[in-house]
Design an enzyme around this catalytic site. Structure first.
Site, short mmCIF file in Angstrom:
data_model
loop_
_atom_site.label_atom_id
_atom_site.label_comp_id
_atom_site.label_asym_id
_atom_site.label_seq_id
_atom_site.Cartn_x
_atom_site.Cartn_y
_atom_site.Cartn_z
N ASP A 261 0.86 -1.18 0.00
CA ASP A 261 0.00 0.00 0.00
C ASP A 261 0.90 1.24 0.00
O ASP A 261 2.12 1.12 0.08
CB ASP A 261 -0.97 -0.03 1.18
CG ASP A 261 -0.26 0.06 2.52
OD1 ASP A 261 0.97 0.22 2.54
OD2 ASP A 261 -0.94 -0.03 3.56
N ASP B 249 -8.00 -7.42 0.56
CA ASP B 249 -7.08 -7.65 1.66
C ASP B 249 -7.79 -7.19 2.91
O ASP B 249 -8.64 -6.32 2.86
CB ASP B 249 -5.79 -6.83 1.50
CG ASP B 249 -5.99 -5.39 1.94
OD1 ASP B 249 -6.57 -4.61 1.16
OD2 ASP B 249 -5.62 -5.04 3.07
N CYS C 154 -14.50 -27.52 7.36
CA CYS C 154 -13.21 -27.00 6.92
C CYS C 154 -12.21 -28.14 6.74
O CYS C 154 -12.20 -29.09 7.51
CB CYS C 154 -12.68 -26.00 7.96
SG CYS C 154 -11.07 -25.30 7.55
N CYS D 231 -8.84 -27.65 6.67
CA CYS D 231 -7.49 -27.23 7.06
C CYS D 231 -6.89 -28.19 8.08
O CYS D 231 -7.59 -28.98 8.71
CB CYS D 231 -7.49 -25.79 7.58
SG CYS D 231 -7.82 -25.59 9.34
N CYS E 145 -8.27 -27.93 11.70
CA CYS E 145 -9.56 -28.61 11.90
C CYS E 145 -9.42 -30.13 11.82
O CYS E 145 -10.18 -30.86 12.46
CB CYS E 145 -10.58 -28.10 10.88
SG CYS E 145 -11.08 -26.41 11.23
N HIS F 203 -6.36 -21.24 10.58
CA HIS F 203 -7.69 -21.70 10.15
C HIS F 203 -8.43 -20.57 9.43
O HIS F 203 -9.03 -20.78 8.37
CB HIS F 203 -8.51 -22.20 11.34
CG HIS F 203 -9.99 -22.20 11.06
ND1 HIS F 203 -10.61 -23.22 10.36
CD2 HIS F 203 -10.94 -21.27 11.32
CE1 HIS F 203 -11.90 -22.91 10.22
NE2 HIS F 203 -12.12 -21.74 10.79
ZN LIG Z 1 -10.05 -25.10 9.59
#
Ligand SMILES: [Zn+2]
Length: 394
Positions: free
Chosen positions: A95, A285, A323, A325, A328, A354
């Site tokens: 930025d 963002d 999820c 990930c 998880c 996560h």
């Molecule tokens: Zn997750």
């Protein structure tokens, strides 16, 4: 024809939503995309390996204001640019420093020339102008450079906003001129030269105008007149009503040049991003995923939960059963709550991870929905599901 610094192509449109590809000298980025924020050269609490491998971030954001104050441009130059300093090979967007100068610094003095201010770190006097911002971002070596703009308050009146956007337009022109000088003086890096890119940095313009639709149009016109590689919508999510933000998005995004990337700065929640994608925004963002991660707040497909809530103490389920990930897959809400209560830094790290994965997955799902021509149903279903249960412990 001169090679361009970036290449942007839209594969599919679905209503105003677009799915495409942004190619920089360092990475190929599927859009719509969420860019994790690496404020001070680090995405807070998250290792670069995780960003690369599991979250698969192709571009992150760096904050010019913070890096300018610490470690400073000389240190970044010593390490031959931000990528080498932080050891990140993929794309970076920086930025301009404008937003932080106006929101963080003390004793600001705004003039036509630029902004004098005191560092929020040690009170030392500093100065940033459009030219200085371009010089700092040149030293940082980001793939995408942002023009230096003034961001008025979200509830700024019509007259004040008009004066501000006219200053922003003059600064956009000065940013463009200094940027072009710096690019002409620099050496091409040769990245992806064989694929038709120049190897140089790209410059994005910023549309301001607060909540005034006529001024948003005027700012857009002035910005396009200068001419940039991409266009951003600035000055949203700065205290205005949500309905104002959505009105501005609906009005502004579809008018922005169709062949260039459209970037909504600093926004936002999953609902905000899906709404913006529906109006044709390509890039986002926001600090929310990592900031929330540090306070124990996790995004899930059924809404936001706060792990501090006592009801999670004996909960064996993952943060979000839907999820995929690694957090998880491995850890329960009960364990994460224990870590948070015990003040273990892993709590912030794991929940931030996560949340970033959740944001990346949301963008992936949005891209698929656009390509299948069902984006508006997808957005409505997803937003609806996220408000199904309110398990926010705050
Ligand atoms: Zn997750």
């Amino acid at each position: 024809m001169t090679a361009k610094p970036i290449d942007f192509s839209i594969a599919v449109t679905d209503g105003n939503a677009r799915a495409g590809t942004l190619r920089t000298r360092r990475s190929v980025i599927d859009t719509p995309v969420f860019m994790p924020v690496g404020t001070q050269g680090s995405v807070k609490g998250v290792r670069f390996e995780w960003l690369e491998d599991e979250i698969d971030a192709r571009i992150i954001l760096g904050n010019t204001y913070h890096l300018f104050l610490r470690p400073g441009t000389d240190a970044i130059r010593h390490f031959l640019g931000l990528h080498k300093f932080i050891s990140w090979e993929r794309s970076i967007l920086t930025d301009s420093g404008g937003f932080q100068v106006f929101s963080l610094s003390e004793r600001r003095k705004l003039t036509e020339e630029g902004v004098e201010f005191s560092s929020h770190l040690d009170g030392s006097p500093c100065f940033i102008s459009p030219e200085v911002s371009m010089e700092i971002q040149s030293a940082l070596g980001s793939e995408i450079v942002m023009v230096f703009d003034e961001c008025p308050a979200g509830d700024a009146g019509h007259d004040a906003t008009k004066i501000s956007l006219e200053l922003t337009a003059r600064w956009a022109k000065r940013s463009r001129e200094r940027f072009d000088e710096l690019q002409a003086a620099g050496q091409d890096t040769g990245f992806l030269a064989s694929e038709g890119l120049s190897g140089r940095q790209a410059l994005f313009g910023i549309v301001q105008g607060a909540g005034h639709l006529d001024l948003r149009s005027e700012s857009l016109e002035k910005t396009v007149e200068v001419g940039f590689d991409g266009y951003a919508i600035g000055g949203l999510s700065v205290g205005e009503e949500k309905s104002v933000m959505y009105d501005v998005l609906a009005h502004t995004a579809p008018q922005m040049p169709a062949g260039s990337p459209r970037y909504l700065m600093g926004v936002g929640t999953p609902e905000d991003m899906l709404t913006a994608i529906g109006h044709g925004v390509d890039m986002f963002d926001c600090v929310i995923p990592t900031r929330n991660g540090r306070t124990g707040s996790a995004f899930t497909s059924r809404g936001k939960i706060n792990i501090r809530n006592a009801k999670f103490a004996l909960d064996g389920a993952p943060l979000d059963p839907e999820c995929e990930c690694s957090v998880c897959a491995r850890h329960s809400r009960g364990y994460l709550r224990h870590l948070y209560q015990a003040g273990e830094m892993a709590a912030a790290t794991l929940i931030s991870h996560h949340n970033l994965y959740f944001y990346a997955s949301l963008m992936r799902a949005a891209r698929i929905a656009i390509r299948q021509g069902r984006f508006s149903a997808f957005a409505a279903d997803t937003i609806g599901a996220m408000s199904e249960i309110d398990v926010n412990g705050v």
